[in-house]
Design a protein around this motif. Structure first.
Motif, PDB file in Angstrom:
ATOM      1  N   ARG A   1      -3.349   5.049  -1.701  1.00  0.00           N
ATOM      2  CA  ARG A   1      -4.394   5.638  -2.552  1.00  0.00           C
ATOM      3  C   ARG A   1      -3.848   6.847  -3.290  1.00  0.00           C
ATOM      4  O   ARG A   1      -4.190   7.101  -4.440  1.00  0.00           O
ATOM      5  CB  ARG A   1      -5.595   6.075  -1.711  1.00  0.00           C
ATOM      6  N   CYS A   2      -3.039   7.624  -2.596  1.00  0.00           N
ATOM      7  CA  CYS A   2      -2.480   8.831  -3.204  1.00  0.00           C
ATOM      8  C   CYS A   2      -1.581   8.438  -4.379  1.00  0.00           C
ATOM      9  O   CYS A   2      -1.651   9.043  -5.459  1.00  0.00           O
ATOM     10  CB  CYS A   2      -1.703   9.617  -2.147  1.00  0.00           C
ATOM     11  N   VAL A   3      -0.767   7.407  -4.187  1.00  0.00           N
ATOM     12  CA  VAL A   3       0.090   6.925  -5.275  1.00  0.00           C
ATOM     13  C   VAL A   3      -0.780   6.499  -6.461  1.00  0.00           C
ATOM     14  O   VAL A   3      -0.528   6.872  -7.610  1.00  0.00           O
ATOM     15  CB  VAL A   3       0.974   5.749  -4.796  1.00  0.00           C
ATOM     16  N   HIS A   4      -1.812   5.729  -6.166  1.00  0.00           N
ATOM     17  CA  HIS A   4      -2.693   5.247  -7.234  1.00  0.00           C
ATOM     18  C   HIS A   4      -3.346   6.398  -7.985  1.00  0.00           C
ATOM     19  O   HIS A   4      -3.468   6.365  -9.207  1.00  0.00           O
ATOM     20  CB  HIS A   4      -3.788   4.345  -6.644  1.00  0.00           C
TER      21      HIS A   4
ATOM     22  N   LEU B   1       2.424  13.776   2.677  1.00  0.00           N
ATOM     23  CA  LEU B   1       1.805  12.687   1.908  1.00  0.00           C
ATOM     24  C   LEU B   1       2.356  12.629   0.482  1.00  0.00           C
ATOM     25  O   LEU B   1       2.747  11.565  -0.003  1.00  0.00           O
ATOM     26  CB  LEU B   1       0.284  12.895   1.883  1.00  0.00           C
ATOM     27  N   VAL B   2       2.411  13.777  -0.188  1.00  0.00           N
ATOM     28  CA  VAL B   2       2.852  13.726  -1.586  1.00  0.00           C
ATOM     29  C   VAL B   2       4.360  13.499  -1.689  1.00  0.00           C
ATOM     30  O   VAL B   2       4.833  12.914  -2.663  1.00  0.00           O
ATOM     31  CB  VAL B   2       2.424  14.975  -2.390  1.00  0.00           C
ATOM     32  N   LEU B   3       5.101  13.928  -0.672  1.00  0.00           N
ATOM     33  CA  LEU B   3       6.538  13.631  -0.694  1.00  0.00           C
ATOM     34  C   LEU B   3       6.759  12.123  -0.592  1.00  0.00           C
ATOM     35  O   LEU B   3       7.608  11.553  -1.266  1.00  0.00           O
ATOM     36  CB  LEU B   3       7.253  14.356   0.448  1.00  0.00           C
ATOM     37  N   GLU B   4       5.972  11.483   0.255  1.00  0.00           N
ATOM     38  CA  GLU B   4       6.086  10.031   0.382  1.00  0.00           C
ATOM     39  C   GLU B   4       5.578   9.340  -0.880  1.00  0.00           C
ATOM     40  O   GLU B   4       6.164   8.373  -1.350  1.00  0.00           O
ATOM     41  CB  GLU B   4       5.332   9.546   1.623  1.00  0.00           C
ATOM     42  N   ALA B   5       4.492   9.859  -1.430  1.00  0.00           N
ATOM     43  CA  ALA B   5       3.914   9.235  -2.625  1.00  0.00           C
ATOM     44  C   ALA B   5       4.882   9.294  -3.801  1.00  0.00           C
ATOM     45  O   ALA B   5       5.078   8.311  -4.515  1.00  0.00           O
ATOM     46  CB  ALA B   5       2.593   9.907  -2.988  1.00  0.00           C
ATOM     47  N   THR B   6       5.514  10.445  -3.993  1.00  0.00           N
ATOM     48  CA  THR B   6       6.389  10.570  -5.166  1.00  0.00           C
ATOM     49  C   THR B   6       7.671   9.769  -4.986  1.00  0.00           C
ATOM     50  O   THR B   6       8.384   9.534  -5.967  1.00  0.00           O
ATOM     51  CB  THR B   6       6.736  12.042  -5.450  1.00  0.00           C
TER      52      THR B   6
END
Lengths: 342, 309, 315
Positions: B122-125, B151-156
């Motif tokens: 969801r964060c990526v989206h 979370l954002v480190l994984e998302a990016t």
């Protein structure tokens, strides 16, 4: 274009190929490696016991106002989980045993054909492995899974696929919470979506990732197999796993054969409006899993429409729901061992 | 462009500085948004002076967007147009030529959580969708080694966000405790670089995308301090020099710095946006503070500031 | 019969044109199913249809609720290689009795949601059309977002959107009445990038209605995006040369895409004809395009008329 004149673009095509259809496809056996090692007597006995019910199926078809019912027979060889003896030895053994029991095997099918890509087969039947890597039939079916939604599910619920499991309801929730300083949730039982009073919850493993790639489950491959028999699979509109006669010299290697072998030249078409499987009660759990999967496969409406139009044209009534086109006879077929444990 | 605002400790002025930078960017014509990923205490609403959401929204905020997809029937999180929703009159007049200024608030009763696969997806989206719309998305992260940061480190690192510029601002006060703490957050064990590399980032690329921002900096030469005795000024200068050496030792020196924000009482006590009105008409805030925000906003968008060495 | 739909429209996250096989990769939502592509009169590609199961409340405007079980159809399309859209559609079919059938029942009737009990169909259409952007009937909006975002994350795209614009949502409800001769429609532009279309017509193919609504959403998005670019270019405030820089993405990526009803016929054409007379979408578009072109021309003229700079001696 509808009216002869006009403009069209071939890349905008939505047509799907037709396949010839029998009235009924009867599966005379699904053989796993441990059973395939047994001698001819085992198979004669197996086909003799099945023959009684095959005759019953034929007369049932005749009773359904079909003057000359088109019925084809098939056997499924497991060359995916096990390694049976080479085709050059096994195929003549099976065909001879069936004949001695008064049955004709029309089609012999390799189970690994459901799991491996079959794009090459149609191009050059002599060298089935030369085609470009396409999708396997199992992947085509997996793509068409539309999960049975539990009550209070909107389209906002993200698809829970990618786990390799498919169920007919709601799993018991995980009891660990992942939010800081929030109470853990209590245990709740699983629930079947279409339960009548009480649940019969089924959770089916479709596949598992192994070191050398994805291993499809027996239930998933059997679901693919049933859809294939019903003539309901297409790859980009093209028919898949079209039957081919065996090569004059049978190879030592199963993978050198087309997926569907037409053993009998005069056989009725492989695909059929309805499919019947005659097997030992031992296979009931697998077939229940197959039904759970098939309940959640959304077959291409264009293909479904095509098949039901043709049935209507022949004056045949066909259940709207695919899963209802599959019938089973669970009977004693002799001392089968079935799939290897594990 | 995605900008992540991180800090090791609370009270660094991370949120208030970030809000002001976003505001200055919007004034200069960029379409910008501010995402409140400070899950433990989402307070961006009060900085932008959105009355109903000073402590986050009741539902539909960042937190529930990430964790409760089932009830989010639109697939979009709640957004607040600061230009029209702020209770502050001087904010409500969107100047001609300015860009969008959107707040994505947190949830009132949100808490820190361990990100699961679905929250990550969801964060990526979300970041993908906002990058379609905004020139700059600033994501304000919880302080310290937080789940939000992970979370954002994984998302990016997700392929769907490859090619989208992602820049990091690490805020720290200009003090003996805050300098090593900020360095630890970036370079230390299980710090941003460590976790980033584990998530699939290239270490050098990620490091080049991280810059420090010094806050509450006392400038001994500023006019505000002109009343100090010479001895006091000399002492301040010594301290400043010491801190400079400490920062260099911890790789938080000038080369790794994007900018600094002077100590400003308005910022410290009110924790709100500083409008031009506060500086010019009311004369309560310092010009230098607004200049610092403008400078940060400009450098954030300037590729040459972020070229890897 | 009531059909509900939602369309989400956005700029594709890709800076240039894309060859057909890449488009097919991006829009291939379903393995083994073809992406259909058209080149005339404007390039257009449409994904295969996908389906998602729901079992949820269908709420009418009055607050009355019935349980709905079935599937939503979802698909995506790309026009001119630039504008990406995703759609969620379903037909609401009232059925007697309050029991849910086995799931295979619903998969034999794809794209239909059976309303168990007595649904208030006009009230359901109202609830769908009058809701604000923060809620969406049966999660249609979330489905659109999921489809669109999935495509936007496709590895064949370079993630560089040609223009930055908010996704717009168009919700529509079509009531089919067997006796109806002409088509009645109402198009509404609401705040928050939300638009609604209400249709009342005789028997029609659902696909044709979806095509019409996607075409409306596409052109509304184009107009919205162009207006916002013009607004931010500050024509008349900034120097023409500066305005032109901001107008450039519109010229590069949007202006050639306006082609109302390019692939429509029948009732859909008559809806477009009506829209052209009031509110007159093409009139507004043409006027905006003229404004952009005038700015470009003026900027060019000012550059040409500038007194020649003194030749530099070196350099």
């Amino acid at each position: 274009m509808r009216d002869g004149t006009g403009f069209s673009e071939s890349t905008a095509d939505t047509r799907v190929e037709k396949t010839p259809l029998s009235h009924l496809s009867v599966e005379l056996g699904h053989f796993y490696a441990p059973d395939l090692e047994l001698d001819e007597h085992f198979f004669i006995e197996h086909f003799r016991r099945i023959g009684v019910w095959f005759a019953a199926a034929r007369s049932a078809a005749e009773n359904a106002n079909l003057r000359a019912p088109r019925i084809s027979t098939c056997v499924l060889i497991d060359d995916y989980f096990g390694l049976p003896e080479p085709p050059v030895a096994l195929i003549p053994k099976l065909v001879a045993a069936a004949r001695k029991a008064g049955l004709e095997i029309d089609y012999l099918v390799r189970e690994s054909g459901c799991a491996n890509n079959v794009a090459g087969v149609a191009r050059n039947p002599a060298e089935p492995e030369t085609g470009p890597p396409g999708l396997s039939l199992a992947e085509l079916v997996e793509a068409r899974l539309v999960e049975d939604p539990p009550p209070n599910t909107t389209a906002a619920r993200p698809p829970v696929s990618h786990t390799g499991w498919l169920c007919n309801g709601q799993r018991s929730p995980a009891t660990e919470t992942h939010e800081a300083m929030k109470r853990p949730t209590a245990w709740r039982p699983p629930a079947e979506n279409a339960a009548v009073n009480h649940s019969i919850f089924a959770d089916i493993e479709l596949w598992r990732e192994e070191a050398d790639g994805r291993l499809w489950s027996c239930a998933m491959l059997a679901a693919v197999w049933q859809l294939l028999r019903l003539g309901l699979l297409r790859d980009n509109g093209r028919s898949v796993a079209v039957p081919h006669p065996p090569p004059p010299d049978l190879p030592d290697n199963w993978s050198a054969l087309p997926m569907v072998l037409r053993i009998n030249d005069r056989a009725a078409p492989f695909n059929a409006y309805r499919a019947m499987t005659v097997c030992a009660p031992l296979f009931l759990p697998i077939e229940n899993a197959v039904r759970t999967i098939l309940q959640q496969v959304a077959v291409d409406p264009a293909v479904l429409g095509q098949v039901s139009d043709r049935a209507k044209g022949e004056g045949i009534s066909l259940p709207l729901e695919v899963v209802d086109r599959i019938e089973y006879l669970f009977v004693d077929t002799g001392p089968v061992r079935g799939a290897d444990p594990g | 462009m995605l900008v992540f605002a991180a800090s090791d400790k609370g009270g660094t002025g991370r949120s208030v500085t970030s809000c002001n930078v976003v505001y200055r960017s919007a004034l200069s014509g960029s379409d910008v948004c501010y995402l409140d990923f400070d899950f433990g205490s989402p307070t961006a609403g009060s900085i932008f002076q959105i009355n109903d959401v000073t402590r986050g929204v009741r539902r539909g905020g960042m937190h529930s967007y990430l964790l409760e997809p089932d009830i989010q029937t639109t697939g979009e999180p709640h957004r607040i147009d600061v230009w029209t929703q702020s209770s502050r009159a001087s904010l409500r007049q969107r100047p001609p030529g300015s860009g969008k200024l959107m707040l994505f608030p947190g949830d009132q009763d949100g808490g820190e959580f361990g990100p699961d696969k679905e929250a990550l997806r969801r964060c990526v989206h979300l970041l993908q969708a906002l990058d379609e719309e905004f020139d700059m998305c600033l994501i304000d992260l919880s302080a310290g080694r937080s789940y939000a940061t992970q979370l954002v480190l994984e998302a990016t690192a997700d392929p769907a966000l490859r090619g989208v510029a992602a820049r990091w601002l690490v805020f720290h006060r200009w003090t003996r405790q805050h300098i090593p703490a900020a360095a630890g957050l970036v370079y230390g064990k299980d710090g941003i670089l460590d976790v980033g590399v584990r998530a699939g980032h290239d270490k050098d690329e990620l490091q080049a995308a991280i810059k420090f921002v010094r806050t509450a900096v006392v400038d001994p030469d500023s006019i505000e301090l002109s009343g100090l005795r010479p001895a006091q000024v000399a002492w301040l200068r010594d301290c400043d020099e010491d801190l400079g050496q400490l920062a260099a030792k911890h790789q938080v020196g000038r080369r790794a710095m994007l900018g600094e924000v002077p100590l400003d009482p308005v910022l410290q006590w009110r924790e709100q946006l500083i409008s031009d009105n506060d500086v010019v008409a009311r004369d309560i805030a310092n010009n230098a503070t607004v200049d610092a925000f403008d400078d940060l906003a400009r450098k954030l968008a300037a590729d040459e500031e972020w070229a890897s060495l | 019969m009531l059909i509900l739909g939602e369309v989400l429209t956005a700029a594709l996250r890709h800076s240039g044109g894309m060859p057909r096989d890449r488009v097919e990769d991006a829009l291939g939502l379903l393995a083994g199913e073809r992406v259909r592509t058209f080149e005339r009169p404007i390039s257009y590609a449409v994904s295969p249809k996908t389906y998602t199961g729901v079992d949820c409340r269908i709420v009418a405007r009055s607050g009355a609720k019935v349980r709905g079980v079935g599937t939503l159809m979802g698909r995506a399309c790309l026009t001119g290689g630039r504008v990406l859209q995703s759609s969620a559609v379903t037909r609401i079919e009232p059925v007697a009795g309050g029991f849910r059938q086995p799931w295979s029942h619903y998969l034999a009737r794809l794209g239909m949601v059976e309303a168990l009990g007595r649904p208030d169909l006009p009230g359901t259409a109202d609830a769908h059309l009058l809701a604000d952007r923060s809620s969406s009937m049966m999660g249609m909006g979330a489905l659109c977002v999921r489809l669109l975002t999935g495509i936007q994350g496709s590895p064949v795209l370079d993630r560089k959107p040609p223009v930055r614009a908010r996704r717009t949502v168009l919700r529509w409800a079509a009531t089919i009445k067997d006796g109806a001769e002409d088509v009645k429609w109402h198009f509404a532009v609401r705040e928050d990038g939300l638009r609604t279309v209400r249709l009342e017509l005789g028997p029609a193919q659902i696909d044709d209605i979806v095509n019409l609504c996607e075409d409306l959403a596409l052109h509304d998005w184009l107009l919205t995006a162009l207006m916002s670019i013009i607004e931010q270019s500050q024509i008349g405030v900034e120097q023409p040369a500066q305005s032109v820089v901001k107008l450039r993405p519109a010229v590069d990526h949007l202006l050639h895409l306006w082609m109302p009803a390019a692939r429509l016929d029948g009732f859909a054409l008559s809806v477009w004809e009506g829209l052209e007379s009031r509110p007159g979408l093409s009139r507004q578009w043409d006027a905006s395009v003229r404004r952009v072109r005038d700015q470009m021309a003026m900027a060019a003229a000012l550059v040409n008329n500038r007194p020649p700079e003194r030749k530099q001696l070196f350099g």
